[in-house]
Design an enzyme around this catalytic site. Sequence first.
Site, PDB file in Angstrom:
ATOM      1  N   HIS A   1       0.797  -1.228   0.000  1.00 44.62           N
ATOM      2  CA  HIS A   1       0.000   0.000   0.000  1.00 44.62           C
ATOM      3  C   HIS A   1       0.835   1.288   0.000  1.00 44.62           C
ATOM      4  CE1 HIS A   1       0.999   0.422   4.261  1.00 44.62           C
ATOM      5  NE2 HIS A   1       0.523   1.637   4.195  1.00 44.62           N
ATOM      6  N   ARG A   2       2.118   1.211   0.328  1.00 43.86           N
ATOM      7  CA  ARG A   2       2.889   2.443   0.464  1.00 43.86           C
ATOM      8  C   ARG A   2       3.082   3.132  -0.883  1.00 43.86           C
ATOM      9  NH1 ARG A   2       4.845   4.091   5.151  1.00 43.86           N
ATOM     10  NH2 ARG A   2       4.756   2.589   6.860  1.00 43.86           N
TER      11      ARG A   2
END
Length: 350
Positions: A203-204
């Site tokens: 998700h980063r």
Amino acid sequence: MKILTVVGARPQFIKAAAVSNVIRKQHEEILIHTGQHYDENMSKVFFDELKIPKPDYNLEVGSGNHGHQTGTMLIKLEEIYLKEKPDLVLVYGDTNSTLAGALCASKLLIPVAHVEAGLRSFNMTMPEEQNRILTDHISKFLFVPTTSAIENLKNEGITKGVHNVGDVMFDAVLHFKGLAEDKSNIINELKVNKNEYILTTIHRAENTNDINRLKNIIEALNESGKTVILPMHPRTKKYISDYGLKFNENVKVIEPVGYLEMINLEMNSQKIVTDSGGVQKEAFFLKKPCVTMRDETEWVETVQNGWNKVVGTDKNKILDSIVNFEPKEQQKDIFGDGKAGHKILEIIGK
């Protein structure tokens, strides 16, 4: 005492679950949800299943560029602070919600308590690193989860108000682990066997927004030969579609899951591959080997103890670690005794 708590993202909901119910036994708490995470599966489900008190205010800020998002929060938070006149503002972690909550309080001369203070990746290109450093430097109470966090603060000249209470997420995992086993049937629903799949989260922004990094991750998962379960973050889904990337059949992509389902997936996995700070810790709490797809980690103790391997987004390193990485040491007592919430209450109540 009137305590105003600001949350806005999934990890903060989990931390609040470990602290808010403790605080409310002795103090009045006003809970503000900034709306930074607003998707049903990223927000409301956590409040429901963790029995977090319903927010008194929802700012519904939503997504946006960092300046716009943080600025909108500041404007809305100031109105609430002036109305509620809290004795203390409590913030968690390292999101834009954290910084906005702390900065607004500081400007109004309201004391700030920062839960999960002192963490450092030493990568100032990360918005999270900027947020946590700024928040620490304007906080009165700095509740750190590890001994290395104390050293990080000391190196920046911060020694007053620092308290090692342990990790509130450890409190949450200990509390909800049994419930996750009883309430979640996700393993059967996905038709996978316990300890025979890799659980992955991506998700980063540093990974999702860079086609080469994301491509390397996906190719490593595809070529691993392992069954991979991937709860898909909305941002990751968007970029995978934009880049035209594809998963092989061994990768089961599912919708984002609630906290109890996530704990169940973690508990029953063979190994965890992630770029999430919170999931790295949950892997350690649940004694699962963790492969971290970042260039650094705030949770250096998990690496030093041999249960977490930082591999960046080098395809071959990810692939090799998925197949071969196994801890060679017994776990050490790194994150406290699971009573961080009670220790926080005792300190702020003095």
